[in-house]
Design an enzyme around this catalytic site. Sequence first.
Site, PDB file in Angstrom:
ATOM      1  N   LYS A  29       0.810  -1.225   0.000  1.00  0.00           N
ATOM      2  CA  LYS A  29       0.000   0.000   0.000  1.00  0.00           C
ATOM      3  C   LYS A  29       0.846   1.280   0.000  1.00  0.00           C
ATOM      4  O   LYS A  29       0.435   2.305  -0.540  1.00  0.00           O
ATOM      5  CB  LYS A  29      -0.933   0.012   1.215  1.00  0.00           C
ATOM      6  N   GLU A  52      -9.792   5.876   3.173  1.00  0.00           N
ATOM      7  CA  GLU A  52     -10.615   4.793   3.716  1.00  0.00           C
ATOM      8  C   GLU A  52      -9.690   3.590   3.915  1.00  0.00           C
ATOM      9  O   GLU A  52      -8.656   3.479   3.267  1.00  0.00           O
ATOM     10  CB  GLU A  52     -11.743   4.439   2.747  1.00  0.00           C
ATOM     11  N   SER A  69       1.584  -9.816  -0.823  1.00  0.00           N
ATOM     12  CA  SER A  69       1.213  -8.400  -0.721  1.00  0.00           C
ATOM     13  C   SER A  69       1.332  -7.806   0.672  1.00  0.00           C
ATOM     14  O   SER A  69       1.424  -6.595   0.820  1.00  0.00           O
ATOM     15  CB  SER A  69      -0.214  -8.200  -1.236  1.00  0.00           C
TER      16      SER A  69
END
Length: 393
Positions: free
Chosen positions: A89, A111, A377
């Site tokens: 991210k 969010e 991830s």
Amino acid sequence: MTYQADEKGYYGEFGGAYIPEMLYPNVEDLRQQYVQIMQEESFQKEFKDLLKDYVGRPTPLYFASRLSEKYNTKIYLKREDLCHTGAHKINNTIGQILMAKRLGKTRIIAETGAGQHGVATATVCALMGIECIVYMGEIDIDRQAPNVARMKMLGATVIPAKSGSRTLKDATNEAIRDWINNPVDTHYIIGSVVGPHPYPDMVARFQSVISEEIKSQLLEKEGREAPDYVVACVGGGSNAAGIYYHYLDDLKVGIIAVEAAGKGVLSGESAATSALGKEGIIHGSKTLLMQSPDGQITEPYSISAGLDYPGIGPMHANLFRTGRAEFISITDEDAMKAGQELAKLEGIIPAIETSHALAIFEDHKFKKDDVIVVNLSGRGDKDLSTYIEYFNL
């Protein structure tokens, strides 16, 4: 034919910008400038320097020898779990905070579901000294407590979404409401390849550093830039967009997208959008989403807080509709087993999102010489309480 977005933000028939009039100036300002800003030499230098010195890129491409031996094929793991903050991210939030600064924005909203994007956003806001507000579903706040604590320690304000299912969809709704009320000074850092154009394309471009690195790393390890398959879990789909990006139009590379089947695709407790979804509009773009016969969005479910989104990004909807990608649905049970297996075979505890991608090897047979790259991830720290409860550890 290309599987990239066109200039209007469509991937085939999916994408676009379906937004309230109040948001039009914000989104249009971003749309007109994002490509130009990203291509500026000063932007690229700052972005790449931060990815290297702050995030810790390039992340390793690790040959998982014991996993490969078990499944009789060649499995590489792209170690995004080793990024600062523990997931992919951060690649996107670094890019978007630099974008926001160049657009003159002084307040950031975001969010988050699993909390990884919230942490990554809070991190870059702390780095740049910019106010940060993160919307998070009340249920996710309970099940991702360590990430909530991280966000608060980084100086972010975490606001619970108490409506609807009180998960990611509702957090996104609240963030959009905030943006409508604060259009001038606020930039909304969307964490996935969802939302109105230009977000899906912009986020995919920032995450494309993943596949860019794989090309050179694989060349060194296997003597070729392209694997036979790239594999990623898909909720909204940013980690998947990142690993697919440079291979989208190379038809020799198989694309595998793994969704959360929850307690079974047809159980009523699932997030398998490709299997259950129909065309519709959610959070500003046309895509596939789970909905009732009268068009109401149905509640998704997954044991993983990052995969229980009722839709998928328009890039992935197009990959599914055209048959370019193979979509596989994995249950909670199979994902949890795969997570434990990676821990015991390779000494790596993956995020439960990633565990879904790893679970395909049990039933999906590959050739002995196939080279498969799985996007690892995120790391499993944030999910330890779920693992503890599930396995009675």
